[in-house]
Design an enzyme around this catalytic site. Structure first.
Site, PDB file in Angstrom:
ATOM      1  N   PHE A  89     -22.413 -20.076  -6.923  1.00  0.00           N
ATOM      2  CA  PHE A  89     -21.249 -20.157  -7.450  1.00  0.00           C
ATOM      3  C   PHE A  89     -21.246 -18.702  -8.106  1.00  0.00           C
ATOM      4  O   PHE A  89     -22.007 -18.185  -8.876  1.00  0.00           O
ATOM      5  CB  PHE A  89     -21.172 -21.291  -8.691  1.00  0.00           C
ATOM      6  CG  PHE A  89     -19.760 -21.189  -9.271  1.00  0.00           C
ATOM      7  CD1 PHE A  89     -18.839 -22.092  -8.787  1.00  0.00           C
ATOM      8  CD2 PHE A  89     -19.325 -20.417 -10.158  1.00  0.00           C
ATOM      9  CE1 PHE A  89     -17.407 -21.814  -8.973  1.00  0.00           C
ATOM     10  CE2 PHE A  89     -17.949 -20.478 -10.735  1.00  0.00           C
ATOM     11  CZ  PHE A  89     -17.015 -21.321 -10.012  1.00  0.00           C
ATOM     12  N   VAL A  90     -20.046 -17.966  -7.608  1.00  0.00           N
ATOM     13  CA  VAL A  90     -20.166 -16.612  -7.946  1.00  0.00           C
ATOM     14  C   VAL A  90     -19.018 -16.018  -8.745  1.00  0.00           C
ATOM     15  O   VAL A  90     -17.969 -16.848  -8.522  1.00  0.00           O
ATOM     16  CB  VAL A  90     -20.091 -15.871  -6.642  1.00  0.00           C
ATOM     17  CG1 VAL A  90     -21.602 -15.630  -5.836  1.00  0.00           C
ATOM     18  CG2 VAL A  90     -19.251 -16.151  -5.708  1.00  0.00           C
ATOM     19  N   LYS A 147      -5.400 -15.868  -8.317  1.00  0.00           N
ATOM     20  CA  LYS A 147      -5.489 -14.611  -9.237  1.00  0.00           C
ATOM     21  C   LYS A 147      -6.486 -13.986  -8.569  1.00  0.00           C
ATOM     22  O   LYS A 147      -6.839 -12.551  -8.946  1.00  0.00           O
ATOM     23  CB  LYS A 147      -5.910 -14.832 -10.641  1.00  0.00           C
ATOM     24  CG  LYS A 147      -4.686 -15.516 -11.174  1.00  0.00           C
ATOM     25  CD  LYS A 147      -5.128 -15.776 -12.947  1.00  0.00           C
ATOM     26  CE  LYS A 147      -3.831 -16.791 -13.456  1.00  0.00           C
ATOM     27  NZ  LYS A 147      -4.402 -17.010 -14.747  1.00  0.00           N
ATOM     28  N   GLY A 148      -7.452 -14.574  -8.156  1.00  0.00           N
ATOM     29  CA  GLY A 148      -8.998 -14.296  -7.747  1.00  0.00           C
ATOM     30  C   GLY A 148      -9.060 -12.884  -6.791  1.00  0.00           C
ATOM     31  O   GLY A 148      -9.770 -12.056  -6.998  1.00  0.00           O
ATOM     32  N   LYS A 178     -18.252 -18.322   2.499  1.00  0.00           N
ATOM     33  CA  LYS A 178     -19.457 -19.163   2.209  1.00  0.00           C
ATOM     34  C   LYS A 178     -19.202 -20.207   3.641  1.00  0.00           C
ATOM     35  O   LYS A 178     -18.906 -21.192   3.369  1.00  0.00           O
ATOM     36  CB  LYS A 178     -19.329 -20.153   1.026  1.00  0.00           C
ATOM     37  CG  LYS A 178     -19.648 -19.290  -0.167  1.00  0.00           C
ATOM     38  CD  LYS A 178     -19.552 -20.547  -1.157  1.00  0.00           C
ATOM     39  CE  LYS A 178     -19.596 -20.159  -2.705  1.00  0.00           C
ATOM     40  NZ  LYS A 178     -19.614 -21.021  -3.560  1.00  0.00           N
ATOM     41  N   ASP A 209     -14.241 -20.633   0.897  1.00  0.00           N
ATOM     42  CA  ASP A 209     -15.133 -21.705   0.507  1.00  0.00           C
ATOM     43  C   ASP A 209     -15.113 -22.941   1.420  1.00  0.00           C
ATOM     44  O   ASP A 209     -15.419 -22.970   2.940  1.00  0.00           O
ATOM     45  CB  ASP A 209     -15.185 -22.015  -0.755  1.00  0.00           C
ATOM     46  CG  ASP A 209     -16.436 -22.970  -1.468  1.00  0.00           C
ATOM     47  OD1 ASP A 209     -16.688 -23.843  -0.565  1.00  0.00           O
ATOM     48  OD2 ASP A 209     -16.824 -22.711  -2.526  1.00  0.00           O
ATOM     49  N   ARG A 213     -13.960 -12.511 -14.632  1.00  0.00           N
ATOM     50  CA  ARG A 213     -12.989 -11.831 -13.489  1.00  0.00           C
ATOM     51  C   ARG A 213     -13.289 -10.124 -13.642  1.00  0.00           C
ATOM     52  O   ARG A 213     -13.320  -9.681 -12.587  1.00  0.00           O
ATOM     53  CB  ARG A 213     -11.557 -12.209 -13.756  1.00  0.00           C
ATOM     54  CG  ARG A 213     -11.313 -13.479 -13.262  1.00  0.00           C
ATOM     55  CD  ARG A 213      -9.558 -13.536 -13.112  1.00  0.00           C
ATOM     56  NE  ARG A 213      -8.924 -14.739 -12.974  1.00  0.00           N
ATOM     57  CZ  ARG A 213      -8.955 -15.740 -11.909  1.00  0.00           C
ATOM     58  NH1 ARG A 213      -9.278 -15.171 -10.816  1.00  0.00           N
ATOM     59  NH2 ARG A 213      -8.549 -17.004 -12.200  1.00  0.00           N
ATOM     60  N   ASP A 266     -13.590 -15.940 -10.771  1.00  0.00           N
ATOM     61  CA  ASP A 266     -13.726 -16.425 -12.276  1.00  0.00           C
ATOM     62  C   ASP A 266     -14.430 -17.814 -12.316  1.00  0.00           C
ATOM     63  O   ASP A 266     -14.473 -18.727 -11.294  1.00  0.00           O
ATOM     64  CB  ASP A 266     -12.450 -16.673 -12.854  1.00  0.00           C
ATOM     65  CG  ASP A 266     -11.551 -17.928 -12.457  1.00  0.00           C
ATOM     66  OD1 ASP A 266     -11.189 -18.819 -13.277  1.00  0.00           O
ATOM     67  OD2 ASP A 266     -11.140 -18.041 -11.173  1.00  0.00           O
TER      68      ASP A 266
END
Length: 177
Positions: free
Chosen positions: A149-150, A40-41, A128, A100, A162, A156
């Site tokens: 952690f973003v 979903k990001g 990252k 990541d 979000r 989310d």
């Protein structure tokens, strides 16, 4: 918004998305593009990005999971929604919110590569590199960030944050309970 610190405000993100769109326009000039968003990001980033791409394109989505409600990838990737269209001989641009460890993206890229696309490239808003565990190097990167952690702009924590219009660092007090 006491739980977060803003890293990139709405204006900075908008400028970066425009810049990425211009580069993609130049790189894919004269080609048909299939843009694949990873749900979903990436949905907010992808929506803004495709509006900056002035080329013929199709959209499709994959939904994969390797996090659940954790802040650390489990390394186990589940495909929840696969592509609806064939990618055979097409130029595919995978759009991801953040790269990541790279393990999930490596898995996705391997699956898609077996389907015979003309090309596969990756565009991410955030990268990252210090956390990388797989040989994945996005061709288009908005921002390279340290190991924080973003959330926000589609990213989310446990399905929250979000909708924030900026990219923010989530304070550890929220997820270290």
């Amino acid at each position: 918004m006491d739980e977060v610190d803003i890293l990139f405000d709405r204006e900075a993100v908008t400028r970066k998305v425009k810049e990425l769109g211009q580069i993609i326009n130049a790189d894919y000039q004269g080609r048909d593009l299939l843009v694949v968003g990873i749900l979903k990001g990436a949905f907010i980033f992808m929506a803004d990005l495709v509006r900056e791409i002035d080329l013929p394109l199709q959209l499709d989505f994959m939904d994969v999971s390797s996090y659940g409600d954790s802040t650390v990838s489990s390394g186990e990737v589940r495909i929840i929604k696969d592509l609806e269209y064939s990618i055979k001989d097409k130029d595919v641009l995978i759009v991801e919110d953040i790269v990541d460890t790279g393990l999930t993206l490596k898995y996705i890229k391997e699956i898609l590569h077996r389907r015979g696309p003309g090309s596969i490239r990756i565009c991410c808003l955030l990268d990252k590199p210090s956390r990388r565990k797989a040989d994945i190097f996005p061709e288009y990167v908005g921002y390279s960030i340290p190991d924080r952690f973003v959330v926000g702009y589609g990213l989310d924590y446990a399905e929250q944050y979000r909708h924030y219009p900026a990219v923010c660092e989530l304070k550890p007090s929220v997820y270290q309970k």
